[in-house]
Structure formats: structure tokens, C-alpha cells
Design a protein around this motif. Structure first.
Motif, PDB file in Angstrom:
ATOM      1  N   ILE A 268       0.847  -1.185   0.000  1.00  0.00           N
ATOM      2  CA  ILE A 268       0.000   0.000   0.000  1.00  0.00           C
ATOM      3  C   ILE A 268       0.884   1.237   0.000  1.00  0.00           C
ATOM      4  O   ILE A 268       1.882   1.299   0.727  1.00  0.00           O
ATOM      5  N   ALA A 269       0.529   2.206  -0.822  1.00  0.00           N
ATOM      6  CA  ALA A 269       1.235   3.485  -0.867  1.00  0.00           C
ATOM      7  C   ALA A 269       0.266   4.590  -0.475  1.00  0.00           C
ATOM      8  O   ALA A 269      -0.861   4.645  -0.959  1.00  0.00           O
ATOM      9  N   SER A 270       0.710   5.458   0.420  1.00  0.00           N
ATOM     10  CA  SER A 270      -0.088   6.595   0.839  1.00  0.00           C
ATOM     11  C   SER A 270       0.812   7.810   0.974  1.00  0.00           C
ATOM     12  O   SER A 270       1.689   7.844   1.842  1.00  0.00           O
ATOM     13  N   TYR A 271       0.624   8.774   0.076  1.00  0.00           N
ATOM     14  CA  TYR A 271       1.386  10.022   0.039  1.00  0.00           C
ATOM     15  C   TYR A 271       2.875   9.747  -0.150  1.00  0.00           C
ATOM     16  O   TYR A 271       3.334   9.579  -1.254  1.00  0.00           O
ATOM     17  N   ASN A 272       3.641   9.636   0.920  1.00  0.00           N
ATOM     18  CA  ASN A 272       5.078   9.369   0.780  1.00  0.00           C
ATOM     19  C   ASN A 272       5.521   8.190   1.636  1.00  0.00           C
ATOM     20  O   ASN A 272       6.673   8.106   2.041  1.00  0.00           O
ATOM     21  N   GLN A 273       4.603   7.252   1.909  1.00  0.00           N
ATOM     22  CA  GLN A 273       4.919   6.087   2.716  1.00  0.00           C
ATOM     23  C   GLN A 273       4.464   4.811   2.016  1.00  0.00           C
ATOM     24  O   GLN A 273       3.473   4.798   1.287  1.00  0.00           O
ATOM     25  N   LEU A 274       5.205   3.712   2.267  1.00  0.00           N
ATOM     26  CA  LEU A 274       4.879   2.396   1.741  1.00  0.00           C
ATOM     27  C   LEU A 274       4.640   1.437   2.902  1.00  0.00           C
ATOM     28  O   LEU A 274       5.335   1.505   3.923  1.00  0.00           O
ATOM     29  N   TYR A 275       3.668   0.541   2.736  1.00  0.00           N
ATOM     30  CA  TYR A 275       3.328  -0.449   3.754  1.00  0.00           C
ATOM     31  C   TYR A 275       3.221  -1.818   3.102  1.00  0.00           C
ATOM     32  O   TYR A 275       2.739  -1.944   1.982  1.00  0.00           O
ATOM     33  N   ASP A 283      -2.326  -7.807   9.455  1.00  0.00           N
ATOM     34  CA  ASP A 283      -1.355  -6.964  10.140  1.00  0.00           C
ATOM     35  C   ASP A 283      -0.443  -6.292   9.116  1.00  0.00           C
ATOM     36  O   ASP A 283      -0.203  -6.830   8.031  1.00  0.00           O
ATOM     37  N   VAL A 284       0.055  -5.130   9.481  1.00  0.00           N
ATOM     38  CA  VAL A 284       1.068  -4.441   8.697  1.00  0.00           C
ATOM     39  C   VAL A 284       2.428  -4.952   9.157  1.00  0.00           C
ATOM     40  O   VAL A 284       2.801  -4.808  10.312  1.00  0.00           O
ATOM     41  N   VAL A 285       3.180  -5.576   8.253  1.00  0.00           N
ATOM     42  CA  VAL A 285       4.420  -6.244   8.632  1.00  0.00           C
ATOM     43  C   VAL A 285       5.659  -5.430   8.287  1.00  0.00           C
ATOM     44  O   VAL A 285       6.774  -5.800   8.676  1.00  0.00           O
ATOM     45  N   TRP A 286       5.488  -4.327   7.570  1.00  0.00           N
ATOM     46  CA  TRP A 286       6.661  -3.544   7.164  1.00  0.00           C
ATOM     47  C   TRP A 286       6.205  -2.165   6.720  1.00  0.00           C
ATOM     48  O   TRP A 286       5.147  -2.003   6.108  1.00  0.00           O
ATOM     49  N   THR A 287       6.966  -1.136   7.056  1.00  0.00           N
ATOM     50  CA  THR A 287       6.679   0.229   6.618  1.00  0.00           C
ATOM     51  C   THR A 287       7.976   0.914   6.230  1.00  0.00           C
ATOM     52  O   THR A 287       9.050   0.591   6.745  1.00  0.00           O
ATOM     53  N   GLN A 288       7.864   1.871   5.315  1.00  0.00           N
ATOM     54  CA  GLN A 288       9.036   2.655   4.922  1.00  0.00           C
ATOM     55  C   GLN A 288       8.569   3.976   4.347  1.00  0.00           C
ATOM     56  O   GLN A 288       7.609   4.028   3.574  1.00  0.00           O
ATOM     57  N   CYS A 289       9.259   5.053   4.712  1.00  0.00           N
ATOM     58  CA  CYS A 289       8.986   6.365   4.149  1.00  0.00           C
ATOM     59  C   CYS A 289       9.952   6.631   2.994  1.00  0.00           C
ATOM     60  O   CYS A 289      11.063   6.091   2.962  1.00  0.00           O
ATOM     61  N   LEU A 290       9.529   7.466   2.056  1.00  0.00           N
ATOM     62  CA  LEU A 290      10.458   7.889   1.023  1.00  0.00           C
ATOM     63  C   LEU A 290      11.595   8.676   1.660  1.00  0.00           C
ATOM     64  O   LEU A 290      11.395   9.369   2.655  1.00  0.00           O
ATOM     65  N   PRO A 297      10.296  18.828  -0.721  1.00  0.00           N
ATOM     66  CA  PRO A 297       9.652  18.045   0.344  1.00  0.00           C
ATOM     67  C   PRO A 297       8.211  17.663   0.044  1.00  0.00           C
ATOM     68  O   PRO A 297       7.631  16.856   0.764  1.00  0.00           O
ATOM     69  N   HIS A 298       7.608  18.220  -1.016  1.00  0.00           N
ATOM     70  CA  HIS A 298       6.198  17.957  -1.309  1.00  0.00           C
ATOM     71  C   HIS A 298       6.024  16.837  -2.336  1.00  0.00           C
ATOM     72  O   HIS A 298       4.931  16.676  -2.886  1.00  0.00           O
ATOM     73  N   ARG A 299       7.068  16.063  -2.604  1.00  0.00           N
ATOM     74  CA  ARG A 299       6.931  14.949  -3.519  1.00  0.00           C
ATOM     75  C   ARG A 299       5.930  13.948  -2.953  1.00  0.00           C
ATOM     76  O   ARG A 299       5.747  13.856  -1.737  1.00  0.00           O
ATOM     77  N   ARG A 300       5.294  13.182  -3.824  1.00  0.00           N
ATOM     78  CA  ARG A 300       4.296  12.211  -3.364  1.00  0.00           C
ATOM     79  C   ARG A 300       4.214  11.047  -4.335  1.00  0.00           C
ATOM     80  O   ARG A 300       4.546  11.165  -5.511  1.00  0.00           O
ATOM     81  N   ILE A 301       3.752   9.914  -3.831  1.00  0.00           N
ATOM     82  CA  ILE A 301       3.545   8.720  -4.646  1.00  0.00           C
ATOM     83  C   ILE A 301       2.199   8.838  -5.350  1.00  0.00           C
ATOM     84  O   ILE A 301       1.177   9.105  -4.714  1.00  0.00           O
ATOM     85  N   VAL A 302       2.192   8.621  -6.657  1.00  0.00           N
ATOM     86  CA  VAL A 302       0.945   8.694  -7.415  1.00  0.00           C
ATOM     87  C   VAL A 302       0.523   7.337  -7.973  1.00  0.00           C
ATOM     88  O   VAL A 302      -0.635   7.155  -8.357  1.00  0.00           O
TER      89      VAL A 302
END
Length: 395
Positions: A268-275, A283-290, A297-302
Motif C-alpha cells: 500500500i502506498a499513501s502520500y510518501n509512505q509504503l506499507y 497486520d502491517v508487517v513492514w513500513t518505509q517512508c520515502l 519536500p512535497h513529492r508524493r507517490i501517485v
């Protein structure tokens, strides 16, 4: 050895053949003897000279499929059939081009058909039926258009228009749709043309709905809201999943997208984070920010896309225009290597980008290659490029 990207359009400034260039990058590797013929056999869907397909203007910004309602070329919205032979591309807000990839190099054989209707306006979402490669669902301003080759059928129900998302279940028995007008998610029995109201949201806009492609039956709903992130419905009972841990994302520009593979994990991608979401374990087993970017700083995942074998993840990142220093908007595609078993792992490989144009959409089309995958990228100039990716050698 890890091959980061095997690109057919190799650096033009070098006076080398593709085979010579590849052997310079990875000398004395027998896998290239298989990889090179495979890469060279891949057709260009739209060459750089796209006669008959209007390009995007340089002033347009990359948009998601549901955010543009003006009449323009929107080839960023595309989908392959399950067999991989055909692709549907939105070339105008009311027109879809259906291309036969095996025939497209021979214009005299009728390699392209257009799907157009005077009622089909502002196309926002398209989806091929998994069990019928010629049946295409189209979410648009006037409802849901069902194309079976050139035959057209409409699915309508009360105020369920301005349809922004459509998605088929894995067995093709159900079609899910979301309307931006009545804020309802409907499940359609296409054979009976009858809907069931799954959920009605009075205030929350939906940016993505998607059925899982793994063995388990789930429907994902991503919200474009800073208050809620997503909901996963169990198709056996049609009730929201109760997660062991509650994960909430708050952002000023929410956009929640999901990528499935042939396993129980979803990205799952939301704004600038991946799950990484383990559907079976809830359960969410892993997360990472860009990574932090002080310049923008306003970059985002589309958009995100995951290879069906769960070995490569592509993430499309949009960088908005800046005034200081002067710079226009741009896009980069981050490429990750992923592993689901025995535990989920993911590491960054590199970037795919073009400084003069920007990407509008990405997808992994079906491929029977045992040692790689294809990444399809739609560019704003009206072309779709296929990038062959060769995986690490198996022990």
C-alpha cells in the motif's frame, strides 16, 4: 548477480549494438544469452512517432485517473488483458483504443480498434474481465460501460454516475464500482445487471478499489481522506477486516493505492509512505517512508505496480514544480527488489526516469518469461514503453 534494469532503448550516444552494450555492463554472463533475444523480441506499443494520438501539452501536470475531466489525451490510463496480447488505452476523455500487440507493427492487419460512444464521457477507470479478455468495464461520467468487443451495454442504478473506480473479482463474477456523486460502493452481478450496495460513505472520497489476486477473497478500498487510510472487506461475509494493529496515516494530500501479487502480501502506498500488508495475518508487517528530499519536500507517490511473482516493485513519484530554484514538475520511478518468504524484505535498486518527459502510469503486464518481467510505463508524450527487467540468477 543482480540486473537492475535491462532497457531496450540503451544509451544512444554510444555507437554500440544492444548486445555489445549489455555485455559491457555485465560481461561473461551466460544469462544474457537468454535475456538479449527476449528483450529484443518485445514490441513498442506506441513508438515515438505516434501518428493519430494527440500528445500532452507541456503545461499539463501528471494526474491520477479520476482527477481530470477535460477532453484531452490521457494515455496514462491503460490496462493489459490477462493473456497479455491486447491493451486498452484511453486516448481521449471519451475514446479508448484497443490494440493487438501481435499485429500493431502491421497497420494493414487491423491492429487497433476504437471504443467510442456518444454517452461515454470523462473516462476515469478501465478494467478487463479476468475470465473474458474481450470484455472491458469503463467507469465514466455517465455510469459504467461494458464493452464486449464492439458491443456496448450500460450498467446504471439510481444516482450511481460519475464512476471513478471499477475493479473485477478474480473469477470475474463481481464488478465493484465507486461513484463520486452518491459516494456508494456497489457490487454488480454482471449477468443479472443488478447491484448490491456494499458501503455508502457520505463524506469520504475513494481513490482506489481493488480485488485481491491471491487465493484469499478480499476487496481493498483506499480513501482520499486524511482521517481514514483504507478498509479491507472479507468477501465471504462482506464485513471490514478487524486488524490486530491500527495504522493511521495523516497527510495534507492523501492518496492511497494498492499493489497485489500472487501471495498474501499487498503493498500500500499513501502520500510518501509504503506499507506491506499481510492479509492472512491481518497486520502491517513492514513500513518505509520515502527518503527525505530537502529540494522538494512535497513529492508524493501517485502510482505503484508489483510484479506478479513478487520480485519487483515500481513506485511512481511526482515532484511538483518549484519556484526556487526554477524547475518544472517531474517524475521518477523507484525500482525495488522484494521478497515475501520466509519474511518480507525489500531494498532499493535504482531509478527509471527521463528528464524531458514525465510518467503518468505504470503496470506489470503478463509475461511468461521465467527469468524476468516487463514494466510498462506511459509517458506524457503519448507513448508506452516496455522495460525488460531481468531477475537475479537462481542458485
Amino acid at each position: 548477480m543482480e540486473y537492475q534494469a535491462l532497457v531496450v532503448s540503451f544509451p544512444p550516444e554510444q555507437d554500440l549494438s544492444l548486445q555489445q552494450w549489455l555485455h559491457q555492463q555485465w560481461p561473461s554472463d551466460p544469462l544474457l544469452e537468454q535475456a538479449i533475444p527476449w528483450a529484443r523480441s518485445i514490441p513498442d506499443i506506441f513508438p515515438r512517432s505516434t501518428s493519430g494520438f494527440p500528445p500532452y501539452s507541456n503545461s499539463e501536470q501528471p494526474t491520477t485517473s479520476s482527477s481530470t475531466t477535460t477532453k484531452s489525451c490521457r494515455i496514462g490510463l491503460f490496462q493489459f488483458t490477462p493473456c497479455g496480447q491486447y491493451i486498452a488505452c484511453v486516448i481521449e476523455s471519451d475514446t479508448i483504443a484497443l490494440i493487438d500487440l501481435q499485429q500493431q507493427q502491421q497497420p494493414s492487419t487491423g491492429w487497433m480498434h476504437t471504443l467510442r460512444s456518444h454517452l461515454q464521457h470523462n473516462i476515469a477507470s478501465i478494467a478487463f474481465r479476468p475470465t473474458c479478455p474481450w470484455q472491458l468495464a469503463v467507469g465514466c461520467w455517465t455510469g459504467i460501460a461494458l464493452w464486449k468487443k464492439t458491443q456496448l451495454q450500460w450498467l446504471t442504478w439510481k444516482q450511481h454516475v460519475q464512476v471513478e473506480c471499477v475493479s473485477w473479482s478474480k473469477d470475474g463474477s463481481l464488478l465493484a464500482s465507486f461513484s463520486g456523486l452518491d459516494k456508494s460502493i456497489l457490487l454488480w452481478d454482471v449477468g443479472l445487471s443488478q447491484p448490491l450496495v456494499l458501503a455508502k460513505e457520505n463524506t469520504l472520497p475513494v481513490c482506489d478499489i481493488s480485488f485481491g489476486v491471491c487465493g484469499d477473497a478480499f476487496l481493498f478500498v483506499g480513501y482520499a481522506s486524511p482521517r481514514y487510510h483504507f478498509t479491507v472487506y472479507d468477501m465471504l461475509e462482506w464485513k471490514p477486516q478487524r486488524w490486530k494493529r491500527q495504522h493511521k496515516v495523516t497527510s495534507t494530500t492523501p492518496c492511497c493505492k494498492i499493489a497485489w501479487s500472487n501471495c498474501s502480501i499487498a503493498i500500500i502506498a499513501s502520500y510518501n509512505q509504503l506499507y506491506a500488508l499481510d492479509i492472512a495475518e491481518q497486520d502491517v508487517v513492514w513500513t518505509q517512508c520515502l527518503p527525505d528530499d530537502q529540494d522538494n519536500p512535497h513529492r508524493r507517490i501517485v502510482d505503484i505496480a508489483w510484479d506478479p511473482s513478487a520480485q519487483r516493485l515500481a513506485v511512481l513519484i511526482f515532484y511538483p514544480a518549484q519556484t526556487s530554484p526554477p524547475r518544472g514538475h517531474r517524475t521518477h520511478i523507484a525500482l525495488y527488489a522484494t521478497q515475501c518468504e520466509p519474511v518480507f524484505r525489500m531494498h532499493f535498486i535504482g531509478w527509471i526516469t527521463d528528464g524531458e518527459v514525465w510518467a503518468l502510469g505504470i503496470s506489470f503486464p503478463p509475461s511468461d518469461c521465467p527469468f524476468g518481467a516487463l514494466l510498462a510505463i506511459s509517458w506524457n508524450i503519448g507513448t508506452i514503453q516496455l522495460v525488460p527487467l531481468v531477475f537475479a540468477k537462481q542458485p
